[in-house]
Enzyme design. Structure first.
Site, PDB file in Angstrom:
ATOM      1  CE  LYS A   1      -4.295   1.506  -1.345  1.00 15.59           C
ATOM      2  NZ  LYS A   1      -5.413   1.594  -0.096  1.00 15.59           N
TER       3      LYS A   1
ATOM      4  CB  CYS B   1      -0.855  -0.163   1.087  1.00 15.50           C
ATOM      5  SG  CYS B   1      -2.208  -1.090   1.071  1.00 15.50           S
TER       6      CYS B   1
ATOM      7  CG  ASP C   1     -17.326   4.226   3.167  1.00 19.33           C
ATOM      8  OD1 ASP C   1     -16.679   3.290   3.661  1.00 19.33           O
ATOM      9  OD2 ASP C   1     -18.347   4.586   3.618  1.00 19.33           O
TER      10      ASP C   1
END
Length: 345
Positions: free
Chosen positions: A17, A14, A47
């Protein structure tokens, strides 16, 4: 296996990103089109996944996630990438049903490596109770892998990430410091045994935490991934609330704070700091702990906002299930400072 077998990108997991600020700038300019009343959660809500209502009792949860490797073992990488992609379904309070592989792989590389990646991913989908139903692959210069996942949820029981209320307690279910320790490991500076603990966490599904949470009145939930603890907490406050975080209660991997003090950091963590520091105030918090809170997490834990009267019971049930869950803060009415992080006085 050696680095020659998997081509490591400059940032894996991650940490790869795009920064939150970049995404906001782009997404706010996309044409929205006619509003579909059955699209209960879309990209404009920040979300974890999209939710589309089918009828009064059923809604589909859709998500996808993929990234380059952050570990050398392709089988472990496959498990981590799949665990991370499946997490968004659990963060919405849903159940996993199907998954599709997303593969970028160099044609010149040994296909046995790809087989191990896909094996690891398939095993985690099976553990999640889902069915692996296919996928898509392209030739690329670097390895990337992940999943597109479909789940189901009751439309009346969706956990959105911005439903927190003043008085709620915040509960985190996994330890922080993944990005920092992976960065330290790449230069052979990670503490002994640290990566084993980090890998165990990254390959632990959030299924158990989600199933336990569904037995309680969860007002908001998100999983902590690339934007770090503070980034996802900022989204949870939604510009409407503030919160106080107790730094000494945060579950953190041993050695992560010390590695941060030695500047074993990620570029993504610094992007998180640059984007978020206007919303955060630290009191008696070390530089190392600040960096842990900005640190991008790969396959991180769930962050629940629940009424104070049930927080200790929920924490206890999560701990009984073997999760390092802690009550790490509380939600307040909007203050001048959105996120106050208190250390030891």
């Amino acid at each position: 296996m050696s680095e020659k077998e998997i081509v490591f990108c400059k940032s894996g997991g991650c940490t790869a990103k795009l920064g939150a600020g970049v995404l906001e700038h782009i997404l706010e300019r996309l044409p929205k089109g006619k509003k579909d009343e059955n699209l209960l959660v879309g990209y404009d809500s920040k979300d974890d996944a999209a939710v589309y209502r089918l009828n009064e009792h059923q809604a589909v949860v859709q998500t996808l996630d993929f990234f380059p490797p952050m570990v050398e073992d392709p089988y472990i990488f496959g498990k981590i990438a799949a665990t991370n992609a499946l997490s968004d379904i659990y963060a919405m309070g849903g159940e996993v049903k199907t998954a599709l592989n997303i593969v970028c792989f160099p044609e010149s590389m040994d296909l046995n490596i790809l087989g191990k990646i896909l094996q690891g991913g398939a095993e985690k989908v099976q553990e999640a109770g889902g069915s692996l139903a296919g996928g898509h692959s392209i030739a690329d210069s670097d390895v990337k892998y992940g999943l597109s996942v479909t789940g189901v949820v009751d439309p009346e029981k969706i956990w959105e990430n911005n439903g927190a209320k003043p008085g709620d307690c915040l509960i985190l279910t996994k330890r922080l410091g993944v990005g920092i320790l992976c960065a330290a490991n790449r230069v052979s500076q990670a503490p002994e045994g640290a990566m084993e603990q980090v890998i165990d966490s990254m390959t632990t599904l959030n299924r158990k935490a989600s199933e336990i949470g569904r037995k309680y009145p969860v007002h908001a939930c998100t999983d902590v991934t690339g934007f770090g603890f503070l980034g996802h907490l900022h989204e949870m406050m939604d510009g409407r609330h503030s919160c106080k975080i107790y730094a000494d209660r945060l579950p953190v991997f041993a050695g992560a704070e010390a590695c941060a003090e030695e500047f074993l950091l990620t570029a993504a963590g610094q992007k998180n700091r640059n984007h978020l520091e206007q919303y955060v105030w630290f009191e008696n918090v070390s530089f190392g702990m600040e960096e842990v809170l900005y640190d991008p997490q790969t396959s991180g834990g769930l962050l629940f906002a629940v009424p104070g009267e049930v927080a200790e019971e929920l924490r206890g049930k999560l701990r009984e299930a073997g999760l390092p869950a802690e009550i790490v803060g509380k939600v307040m009415e909007r203050q001048e400072v959105e996120i106050l992080v208190e250390g030891r006085k």
